[in-house]
Design an enzyme around this catalytic site. Structure first.
Site, PDB file in Angstrom:
ATOM      1  N   SER A   1      -4.143  13.025   2.447  1.00  0.00           N
ATOM      2  CA  SER A   1      -3.151  12.469   3.388  1.00  0.00           C
ATOM      3  C   SER A   1      -1.788  12.268   2.728  1.00  0.00           C
ATOM      4  O   SER A   1      -0.772  12.229   3.415  1.00  0.00           O
ATOM      5  CB  SER A   1      -3.645  11.144   3.973  1.00  0.00           C
ATOM      6  OG  SER A   1      -3.751  10.142   2.977  1.00  0.00           O
ATOM      7  N   HIS A   2      -1.741  12.139   1.378  1.00  0.00           N
ATOM      8  CA  HIS A   2      -0.456  11.896   0.713  1.00  0.00           C
ATOM      9  C   HIS A   2      -0.190  12.865  -0.434  1.00  0.00           C
ATOM     10  O   HIS A   2       0.611  12.586  -1.319  1.00  0.00           O
ATOM     11  CB  HIS A   2      -0.341  10.429   0.283  1.00  0.00           C
ATOM     12  CG  HIS A   2      -0.114   9.545   1.473  1.00  0.00           C
ATOM     13  ND1 HIS A   2      -1.117   9.225   2.356  1.00  0.00           N
ATOM     14  CD2 HIS A   2       1.012   8.975   1.967  1.00  0.00           C
ATOM     15  CE1 HIS A   2      -0.633   8.485   3.336  1.00  0.00           C
ATOM     16  NE2 HIS A   2       0.658   8.308   3.126  1.00  0.00           N
TER      17      HIS A   2
ATOM     18  N   GLU B   1      -3.741   9.839   7.814  1.00  0.00           N
ATOM     19  CA  GLU B   1      -5.140  10.193   8.094  1.00  0.00           C
ATOM     20  C   GLU B   1      -5.280  10.522   9.591  1.00  0.00           C
ATOM     21  O   GLU B   1      -5.971  11.481   9.947  1.00  0.00           O
ATOM     22  CB  GLU B   1      -6.015   8.992   7.706  1.00  0.00           C
ATOM     23  CG  GLU B   1      -7.461   9.279   7.490  1.00  0.00           C
ATOM     24  CD  GLU B   1      -7.752  10.222   6.326  1.00  0.00           C
ATOM     25  OE1 GLU B   1      -7.014  10.219   5.329  1.00  0.00           O
ATOM     26  OE2 GLU B   1      -8.736  10.971   6.450  1.00  0.00           O
TER      27      GLU B   1
HETATM   28  P1  NDP Z   1      -8.556   5.179   1.525  1.00  0.00           P
HETATM   29  O1  NDP Z   1      -9.220   4.478   2.626  1.00  0.00           O
HETATM   30  O2  NDP Z   1      -8.758   6.640   1.394  1.00  0.00           O
HETATM   31  O3  NDP Z   1      -8.959   4.573   0.088  1.00  0.00           O
HETATM   32  C1  NDP Z   1      -8.658   3.297  -0.217  1.00  0.00           C
HETATM   33  C2  NDP Z   1      -9.069   2.867  -1.605  1.00  0.00           C
HETATM   34  O4  NDP Z   1     -10.412   2.440  -1.512  1.00  0.00           O
HETATM   35  C3  NDP Z   1      -9.012   3.902  -2.713  1.00  0.00           C
HETATM   36  O5  NDP Z   1      -8.632   3.248  -3.903  1.00  0.00           O
HETATM   37  C4  NDP Z   1     -10.456   4.394  -2.760  1.00  0.00           C
HETATM   38  O6  NDP Z   1     -10.855   4.938  -4.003  1.00  0.00           O
HETATM   39  C5  NDP Z   1     -11.218   3.141  -2.467  1.00  0.00           C
HETATM   40  N1  NDP Z   1     -12.529   3.399  -1.884  1.00  0.00           N
HETATM   41  C6  NDP Z   1     -12.834   4.209  -0.843  1.00  0.00           C
HETATM   42  N2  NDP Z   1     -14.146   4.168  -0.599  1.00  0.00           N
HETATM   43  C7  NDP Z   1     -14.695   3.329  -1.517  1.00  0.00           C
HETATM   44  C8  NDP Z   1     -16.026   2.871  -1.779  1.00  0.00           C
HETATM   45  N3  NDP Z   1     -17.032   3.288  -1.057  1.00  0.00           N
HETATM   46  N4  NDP Z   1     -16.204   2.007  -2.794  1.00  0.00           N
HETATM   47  C9  NDP Z   1     -15.172   1.577  -3.554  1.00  0.00           C
HETATM   48  N5  NDP Z   1     -13.891   1.967  -3.345  1.00  0.00           N
HETATM   49  C10 NDP Z   1     -13.657   2.837  -2.341  1.00  0.00           C
HETATM   50  O7  NDP Z   1      -6.974   4.841   1.584  1.00  0.00           O
HETATM   51  P2  NDP Z   1      -5.991   4.870   2.827  1.00  0.00           P
HETATM   52  O8  NDP Z   1      -6.320   6.037   3.694  1.00  0.00           O
HETATM   53  O9  NDP Z   1      -5.902   3.547   3.433  1.00  0.00           O
HETATM   54  O10 NDP Z   1      -4.629   5.191   2.057  1.00  0.00           O
HETATM   55  C11 NDP Z   1      -4.438   6.478   1.463  1.00  0.00           C
HETATM   56  C12 NDP Z   1      -3.125   6.534   0.765  1.00  0.00           C
HETATM   57  O11 NDP Z   1      -2.089   6.432   1.720  1.00  0.00           O
HETATM   58  C13 NDP Z   1      -2.876   5.406  -0.236  1.00  0.00           C
HETATM   59  O12 NDP Z   1      -2.581   6.002  -1.481  1.00  0.00           O
HETATM   60  C14 NDP Z   1      -1.685   4.661   0.310  1.00  0.00           C
HETATM   61  O13 NDP Z   1      -0.764   4.180  -0.663  1.00  0.00           O
HETATM   62  C15 NDP Z   1      -1.024   5.711   1.167  1.00  0.00           C
HETATM   63  N6  NDP Z   1      -0.229   5.084   2.224  1.00  0.00           N
HETATM   64  C16 NDP Z   1       1.131   5.075   2.092  1.00  0.00           C
HETATM   65  C17 NDP Z   1       1.904   4.461   3.054  1.00  0.00           C
HETATM   66  C18 NDP Z   1       3.385   4.358   2.918  1.00  0.00           C
HETATM   67  O14 NDP Z   1       4.023   3.760   3.753  1.00  0.00           O
HETATM   68  N7  NDP Z   1       3.999   4.887   1.895  1.00  0.00           N
HETATM   69  C19 NDP Z   1       1.304   3.835   4.235  1.00  0.00           C
HETATM   70  C20 NDP Z   1      -0.130   3.887   4.249  1.00  0.00           C
HETATM   71  C21 NDP Z   1      -0.866   4.493   3.280  1.00  0.00           C
HETATM   72  P3  NDP Z   1     -11.049   6.544  -4.091  1.00  0.00           P
HETATM   73  O15 NDP Z   1      -9.675   7.123  -3.940  1.00  0.00           O
HETATM   74  O16 NDP Z   1     -11.643   6.786  -5.431  1.00  0.00           O
HETATM   75  O17 NDP Z   1     -11.976   6.934  -2.970  1.00  0.00           O
HETATM   76  O1  PYC Z   2       0.141   7.284   6.148  1.00  0.00           O
HETATM   77  O2  PYC Z   2       0.636   5.356   7.053  1.00  0.00           O
HETATM   78  C1  PYC Z   2       0.950   6.378   6.419  1.00  0.00           C
HETATM   79  C2  PYC Z   2       2.334   6.521   5.941  1.00  0.00           C
HETATM   80  C3  PYC Z   2       3.423   5.845   6.324  1.00  0.00           C
HETATM   81  C4  PYC Z   2       4.497   6.324   5.614  1.00  0.00           C
HETATM   82  C5  PYC Z   2       4.025   7.299   4.796  1.00  0.00           C
HETATM   83  N1  PYC Z   2       2.705   7.404   5.011  1.00  0.00           N
END
Ligand code: NDP
Ligand code: PYC
Length: 338
Positions: A47-48, A188
């Protein structure tokens, strides 16, 4: 199963740099963005990773970002570093602010960098892991656009508001987590839409406030926080610490600023670093051992630590020398090359 294309590791950076410079980012911005996309793609963060190149291009096409601007870093006194991105992308400002942040963390035991006036599209974990390489614990957070309803609400007020934390471990990868406080990141949901897949329950409501599994209806309606009122409160905290605390915009204000145009949200970012040695009463080794006992008790039960999937993906991709992206994304990126 989606069809995928293999891209050699060196070509990931070249592809990203070429797409970004062709769109109008200068080489400094392009290189900091490309490095972030490479780092995320290497860890199979779909996703990123390279997918977010599309958002970077939409952002520059929308005409508000300055892809050529040089950020200004200043010492705001004691433990605070200010980084004015001046309407550019956050990453270059962060890159330039980190050396002073490290210096201040060593001096005061705790320090923060506040980035202002930045467009922000990226994952956060590379920024906290970078500080754990210095032996620091670190956390960072950002608002985004007001796509997410507060618990009990019916319309978007909060951002997807990610929170990342990292803790250094002797001789090993740090303990790191990084996740949106929405049930799903926006990215996502976009990937589900591109793949034509329904969302799981509990991710979004439609514009009438009814639960939906349809990615289009979710994007028209509102996303939900994880963990009901708990995720909602954490998300509000992130709005406050990375918004009003540092004199920058909330997700509501970022959405207004966009005036309906697509692209990355525009707001601030806060990152805090902690020097473990200065908090541990001279007993760093004892406290390292405490942390390790905690991690061991978790993994001995068969539970996994966050980031283990990422670290395994990184090792696999480095070993085989390529990453995989979907054919659809590959074609979209090829169309952005000169
Ligand atoms: P995920 O739900 O994919 O993962 C979240 C975290 O939980 C990761 O560190 C992951 O580790 C861990 N995790 C997942 N499953 C397990 C498990 N079963 N047991 C233990 N740990 C677990 O993340 P999101 O989809 O919420 O976010 C993805 C990315 O999007 C992030 O890097 C976030 O910074 C980015 N994002 C950026 C935004 C922005 O505005 N710039 C806004 C929203 C999100 P692992 O990776 O090893 O699975
Ligand atoms: O995936 O929520 C998101 C997001 C917001 C800005 C960049 N990524």
């Amino acid at each position: 199963m989606q069809k995928t294309v293999e891209i050699e590791l060196d070509d990931v950076l070249t592809l990203a740099n070429n797409v970004l410079t062709h769109a109008g980012y200068d080489s400094a911005h392009a290189s900091s963005i490309a490095q972030m996309l490479y780092t995320c793609q290497l860890d199979d963060c779909q996703s990123h990773g390279l997918f977010r190149l599309l958002m970077c291009i939409e952002t520059i096409k929308a005409g508000k970002i300055d892809g050529q601007i040089t950020p200004v870093i200043s010492d705001a006194g004691k433990a605070i570093v200010k980084a004015d991105a001046r309407g550019g992308m956050s990453l270059l400002a962060m890159e330039k602010a980190v050396p002073l942040l490290i210096e201040k963390t060593r001096e005061f035991g705790i320090a923060a960098v506040a980035i202002n006036h930045c467009f922000h599209f990226s994952a956060l974990w590379p920024e906290v892991e970078r500080l754990s390489q210095e032996g620091f614990a670190a956390m960072t957070m950002v608002p985004s656009h007001s796509w997410v309803a507060p618990a009990g609400g019916t319309r978007g007020t909060l951002g997807t508001n990610p929170l990342a934390f990292s803790w250094p471990r002797q001789g090993g990868a740090p303990f790191t987590f990084d996740f949106a406080t929405s049930a799903f990141a926006r990215g996502e949901i976009e990937l589900y839409k591109r793949a034509g897949k329904p969302l799981p329950d509990g991710v979004a409501i439609d514009k009438y406030g009814k639960p939906t599994n349809d990615p289009d209806a979710a994007m028209e309606g509102a996303m939900l926080t994880f963990g009901s009122y708990k995720g909602s409160a954490l998300s509000i905290m992130i709005e406050l610490l990375a918004g009003p605390l540092i004199d920058d915009l909330t997700s509501l204000e970022s959405m207004e600023f966009a005036e309906g145009k697509s692209g990355a949200p525009y707001h601030g970012q806060i990152l805090l670093a902690f020097d473990l040695g200065q908090f541990s009463n001279g007993e760093l080794a004892r406290n390292d051992a405490r942390a390790e006992r905690l991690f061991a008790d978790i993994t001995e039960q068969g539970a996994r630590l966050p980031s283990q999937r990422r670290f395994a993906a990184r090792a696999r991709n480095l070993e085989r020398g390529y990453v995989e992206i979907s054919v659809g994304l590959y074609e979209d990126l090829q169309a952005l090359l000169p």
